[in-house]
Scaffold this active site. Structure first.
Site, mmCIF file in Angstrom:
data_model
loop_
_atom_site.group_PDB
_atom_site.id
_atom_site.type_symbol
_atom_site.label_atom_id
_atom_site.label_comp_id
_atom_site.label_asym_id
_atom_site.label_seq_id
_atom_site.Cartn_x
_atom_site.Cartn_y
_atom_site.Cartn_z
ATOM 1 N N TRP A 250 5.105 -3.327 7.291
ATOM 2 C CA TRP A 250 5.868 -4.001 6.310
ATOM 3 C C TRP A 250 5.108 -4.901 5.544
ATOM 4 C CZ3 TRP A 250 10.265 -2.409 5.334
ATOM 5 C CH2 TRP A 250 11.046 -1.566 6.349
ATOM 6 N N VAL A 251 3.655 -5.462 6.225
ATOM 7 C CA VAL A 251 2.941 -6.100 5.590
ATOM 8 C C VAL A 251 1.579 -5.572 5.876
ATOM 9 C CG1 VAL A 251 1.523 -8.600 5.310
ATOM 10 C CG2 VAL A 251 4.236 -8.153 5.899
ATOM 11 N N ALA A 252 0.961 -5.128 4.699
ATOM 12 C CA ALA A 252 -0.576 -4.518 4.841
ATOM 13 C C ALA A 252 -1.479 -5.456 5.568
ATOM 14 C CB ALA A 252 -1.134 -3.993 3.657
ATOM 15 N N SER B 208 -4.865 -4.415 2.242
ATOM 16 C CA SER B 208 -3.846 -4.613 1.296
ATOM 17 C C SER B 208 -4.613 -4.704 -0.103
ATOM 18 C CB SER B 208 -3.351 -6.134 1.458
ATOM 19 O OG SER B 208 -2.553 -6.486 0.469
ATOM 20 N N ASP C 32 4.291 -7.148 -6.651
ATOM 21 C CA ASP C 32 5.665 -6.981 -5.857
ATOM 22 C C ASP C 32 6.611 -7.415 -6.996
ATOM 23 O OD1 ASP C 32 4.557 -6.108 -3.757
ATOM 24 O OD2 ASP C 32 4.648 -8.129 -2.458
ATOM 25 N N GLU D 48 8.743 0.330 0.892
ATOM 26 C CA GLU D 48 8.877 -1.053 -0.098
ATOM 27 C C GLU D 48 9.134 -0.786 -1.340
ATOM 28 O OE1 GLU D 48 5.112 -3.076 0.300
ATOM 29 O OE2 GLU D 48 5.182 -3.053 2.363
ATOM 30 N N HIS E 245 7.002 -2.744 -4.143
ATOM 31 C CA HIS E 245 5.576 -2.758 -4.458
ATOM 32 C C HIS E 245 5.144 -1.762 -5.256
ATOM 33 C CE1 HIS E 245 1.412 -3.383 -2.559
ATOM 34 N NE2 HIS E 245 1.162 -2.053 -3.054
#
Ligand SMILES: [Zn+2]
Length: 192
Positions: free
Chosen positions: A120-122, A127, A136, A165, A168
């Site tokens: 869900w979050v790199a 990232s 985003d 996502e 993104h």
């Protein structure tokens, strides 16, 4: 005779790839954001901004802001979406490494493990937000408008990157190219 020599010289001169093919280049008007296709030889006009000839490259030095070409691509897309009555906003663009670390550690707490959080979050080391190469859009409230960008983004060189996502987007193609297949989630980047 002289002419023949000149012609021969022209024929024998190696042509660099950039001049050999008329690669189309998408230029956006700086005021109206209207798109125009040029070619790399002619280039963009003074009143235009090039949206780039390929995927937006990684910067070798850590940036402090969103990549400028990515920003222009988004502005052009935003203007075109507006004509269609669709509102697009960047809700998160450039993030510092520290910010990404913080968001990731929060996600680890929420999801319980590094790998679960990475869906869900790199993680900061992979990232593209701290590289200034990811945006985003309309997160978290407006997925239906972001869908416009998913469908039309390729014209501006913007692609949705991850299946999980919807918000993104990255500038990973040249404007007008086909977007690559979406990755399942950010963990794919960990394995590559
Ligand atoms: Zn993102």
């Amino acid at each position: 005779m002289k002419r023949i020599v000149v012609i021969l010289a022209l024929i024998l001169t190696p042509i660099s790839p950039a001049t050999a093919v008329d690669i189309p280049l998408v230029c956006a008007n700086k005021t109206t954001f209207e798109l125009r296709t040029s070619n790399v030889i002619v280039g963009c006009l003074v009143e235009e901004r090039s949206l780039g000839e390929g995927p937006i490259p990684y910067s070798l030095t850590a940036p402090k802001v969103l990549n400028e070409t990515l920003e222009w691509r988004f502005k052009a897309a935003q203007a075109a979406a507006e004509v269609d009555g669709v509102s697009l906003q960047i809700t998160s663009g450039y993030r510092s490494i520290e910010r990404q670390k913080y968001l990731f550690s929060k996600a680890v707490k929420k999801y319980g493990s590094y790998m679960a959080a990475a869906k869900w979050v790199a993680p900061p080391e992979i990232s593209h937000h701290p590289m200034g190469l990811a945006i985003d859009v309309n997160y978290p409230r407006n997925p239906s408008s972001a869908k416009w960008l998913e469908i039309n983004g390729y014209k501006f060189g913007l692609c949705r990157t991850f299946k999980n996502e919807w918000w993104h987007f990255e500038g990973n193609i040249a404007p007008g190219w086909k977007c690559p297949k979406m990755m399942k989630d950010a963990t794919v980047l960990l394995n590559s």
